[in-house]
Scaffold this motif. Structure first.
Motif, PDB file in Angstrom:
ATOM      1  N   GLU A 139     -19.017 -22.552  32.503  1.00  8.91           N
ATOM      2  CA  GLU A 139     -18.330 -23.620  31.787  1.00  8.91           C
ATOM      3  C   GLU A 139     -16.836 -23.351  31.793  1.00  8.91           C
ATOM      4  N   GLN A 140     -16.043 -24.413  31.558  1.00 13.57           N
ATOM      5  CA  GLN A 140     -14.588 -24.275  31.496  1.00 13.57           C
ATOM      6  C   GLN A 140     -14.013 -25.313  30.540  1.00 13.57           C
ATOM      7  N   HIS A 141     -12.896 -24.951  29.876  1.00 18.02           N
ATOM      8  CA  HIS A 141     -12.279 -25.823  28.883  1.00 18.02           C
ATOM      9  C   HIS A 141     -10.758 -25.708  28.981  1.00 18.02           C
ATOM     10  N   PRO A 142     -10.085 -26.684  29.576  1.00 17.28           N
ATOM     11  CA  PRO A 142      -8.632 -26.599  29.743  1.00 17.28           C
ATOM     12  C   PRO A 142      -7.887 -26.573  28.399  1.00 17.28           C
ATOM     13  N   GLN A 143      -6.818 -25.806  28.350  1.00 16.79           N
ATOM     14  CA  GLN A 143      -5.922 -25.782  27.198  1.00 16.79           C
ATOM     15  C   GLN A 143      -4.485 -25.688  27.711  1.00 16.79           C
ATOM     16  N   GLU A 147      -2.174 -19.753  23.380  1.00 14.05           N
ATOM     17  CA  GLU A 147      -2.354 -19.805  21.932  1.00 14.05           C
ATOM     18  C   GLU A 147      -3.407 -20.833  21.511  1.00 14.05           C
ATOM     19  N   ALA A 148      -3.643 -21.829  22.353  1.00 14.86           N
ATOM     20  CA  ALA A 148      -4.601 -22.884  22.009  1.00 14.86           C
ATOM     21  C   ALA A 148      -6.060 -22.471  22.220  1.00 14.86           C
ATOM     22  N   ILE A 149      -6.278 -21.346  22.871  1.00 16.38           N
ATOM     23  CA  ILE A 149      -7.650 -20.879  23.111  1.00 16.38           C
ATOM     24  C   ILE A 149      -8.129 -20.117  21.881  1.00 16.38           C
ATOM     25  N   ASP A 150      -9.033 -20.718  21.136  1.00 21.07           N
ATOM     26  CA  ASP A 150      -9.496 -20.062  19.913  1.00 21.07           C
ATOM     27  C   ASP A 150     -10.633 -19.087  20.223  1.00 21.07           C
ATOM     28  N   GLU A 151     -11.035 -18.355  19.210  1.00 22.55           N
ATOM     29  CA  GLU A 151     -12.046 -17.319  19.404  1.00 22.55           C
ATOM     30  C   GLU A 151     -13.368 -17.891  19.884  1.00 22.55           C
ATOM     31  N   LYS A 152     -13.755 -19.051  19.362  1.00 21.10           N
ATOM     32  CA  LYS A 152     -15.025 -19.646  19.774  1.00 21.10           C
ATOM     33  C   LYS A 152     -15.010 -20.000  21.259  1.00 21.10           C
ATOM     34  N   GLN A 153     -13.936 -20.654  21.712  1.00 22.25           N
ATOM     35  CA  GLN A 153     -13.863 -21.018  23.122  1.00 22.25           C
ATOM     36  C   GLN A 153     -13.898 -19.782  24.009  1.00 22.25           C
ATOM     37  N   LEU A 154     -13.123 -18.774  23.645  1.00 20.58           N
ATOM     38  CA  LEU A 154     -13.077 -17.548  24.440  1.00 20.58           C
ATOM     39  C   LEU A 154     -14.455 -16.901  24.514  1.00 20.58           C
ATOM     40  N   THR A 155     -15.104 -16.806  23.366  1.00 23.68           N
ATOM     41  CA  THR A 155     -16.430 -16.189  23.324  1.00 23.68           C
ATOM     42  C   THR A 155     -17.447 -17.007  24.106  1.00 23.68           C
ATOM     43  N   ASP A 156     -17.426 -18.336  23.926  1.00 27.95           N
ATOM     44  CA  ASP A 156     -18.378 -19.195  24.629  1.00 27.95           C
ATOM     45  C   ASP A 156     -18.206 -19.111  26.139  1.00 27.95           C
ATOM     46  N   THR A 157     -16.946 -19.120  26.592  1.00 23.25           N
ATOM     47  CA  THR A 157     -16.691 -19.093  28.033  1.00 23.25           C
ATOM     48  C   THR A 157     -17.145 -17.784  28.653  1.00 23.25           C
ATOM     49  N   LEU A 198      -6.449 -22.999  32.624  1.00 25.58           N
ATOM     50  CA  LEU A 198      -7.807 -22.445  32.536  1.00 25.58           C
ATOM     51  C   LEU A 198      -7.733 -20.915  32.508  1.00 25.58           C
ATOM     52  N   ILE A 199      -6.929 -20.387  31.606  1.00 23.40           N
ATOM     53  CA  ILE A 199      -6.680 -18.946  31.584  1.00 23.40           C
ATOM     54  C   ILE A 199      -7.951 -18.157  31.299  1.00 23.40           C
ATOM     55  N   ASP A 200      -8.716 -18.581  30.310  1.00 21.36           N
ATOM     56  CA  ASP A 200      -9.939 -17.842  29.975  1.00 21.36           C
ATOM     57  C   ASP A 200     -10.985 -17.983  31.080  1.00 21.36           C
ATOM     58  N   TYR A 201     -11.120 -19.175  31.632  1.00 23.96           N
ATOM     59  CA  TYR A 201     -12.058 -19.406  32.738  1.00 23.96           C
ATOM     60  C   TYR A 201     -11.688 -18.546  33.941  1.00 23.96           C
TER      61      TYR A 201
END
Length: 296
Positions: A139-143, A147-157, A198-201
């Motif tokens: 999965e991927q979630h653009p931000q 700073e906009a990447i919260d803990e939930k998004q980071l963990t989920d990805t 898509l830094i976390d992705y």
């Protein structure tokens, strides 16, 4: 029949997609216009995977569906693991069975270790073992910023893209070692060139490259090969489920080939890496990305 729209001679302008978006991930392939191409009309299997069993995560749609169907045309029975996209999964099953092979559907969140273990156990119980593992679900979630990447998004990805890969591979290893099998992981062009939105992705995909290289060395003495594929922009449900409609319409136009790729233009890489033709390849990454040079 699978969607097999023609591509030869089409210009980048003709390759523009209809403006479209989907509200949530994972996206639905049946809602895409045009639908991604699963396999070419002229594809003819040659028994490269005859008698083998493959487990494909994220096999309900996109690249995973194309891999599952192409594997079936090469003689493999296929188990596909998916989150909850039942209609897409059943269509993949239909296409695999149309090719004359068996297909097992396994629903669940592979980012949970117990679920991943049960998925592998179901595949082994059904088919007697696993020869090829394709770790593809993501999965991927653009931000707009880090700073906009919260803990939930980071963990989920990371849970979907990396943890699930670890859990499924751990569970499948005894069977893969017994059968001298192979593993093919899906990374991304973003692992090599990065992505500001898509830094976390991209970080997960970089982790997958390192996972592939390290695991290949760890399993070489067991006769298990581990490789990866790093697709560029490919027309899959993840695209309309990720980006705004305007961006979707021109997705892939920045590549040297001037268009997004189709899933079946990646799936051949997986067939090759899973087959005896790649018997001297491990720890490597193939790059179906429309011509971008990324040195990796």
């Amino acid at each position: 029949m699978a969607n097999k729209s023609k591509q030869k001679g089409e210009s980048s302008k003709e390759q523009q997609r209809r403006k479209q978006s989907q509200r949530r991930q994972p996206g639905r392939q049946g809602k895409m216009r045009p639908e991604p191409r699963v396999i070419r009309d002229d594809y003819r299997g040659s028994g490269k995977l005859e008698g083998k069993v493959a487990l494909v995560t994220g096999g309900d749609s996109g690249i995973g569906r194309s891999v599952a169907v192409m594997f079936a045309h090469e003689g493999a029975d296929v188990a596909i693991a998916y989150l909850e996209e039942q209609n897409d999964a059943e269509e993949t099953q239909r296409l695999v069975e149309e090719a004359g092979r068996k297909c097992l559907l396994i629903k669940g969140d592979l980012g949970r270790q117990a679920v991943a273990k049960r998925a592998v156990e179901k595949a082994i119980k059904q088919f007697g073992g696993i020869d090829v593992l394709v770790n593809n679900a993501a999965e991927q979630h653009p931000q707009d910023s880090l700073e906009a990447i919260d803990e939930k998004q980071l963990t989920d990805t990371f849970r979907s893209n990396v943890f699930a890969m670890f859990f499924v591979t751990q569970a499948a290893l005894p069977s893969l070692k017994q059968r001298k099998g192979s593993i093919v992981n899906t990374t991304s062009v973003t692992a090599y060139r990065g992505s500001p939105s898509l830094i976390d992705y991209a970080a997960t995909k970089g982790a997958i490259v390192s996972f592939t290289r390290s695991l290949s060395q760890a399993l070489a003495s067991d006769g298990v090969r581990v490789n990866a594929v790093a697709p560029g922009p490919i027309w899959t449900p993840l695209i309309p489920a990720t980006f705004p409609a305007e961006k979707v319409a021109t997705f892939g136009g920045q590549t040297p080939l001037g268009r997004a790729g189709e899933p079946d233009e990646c799936a051949g890489c997986y067939v090759f890496l899973a087959s005896p033709e790649a018997s001297y390849m491990t720890g490597q990454v193939l790059h179906p990305n429309g011509g971008e040079i990324i040195n990796g």
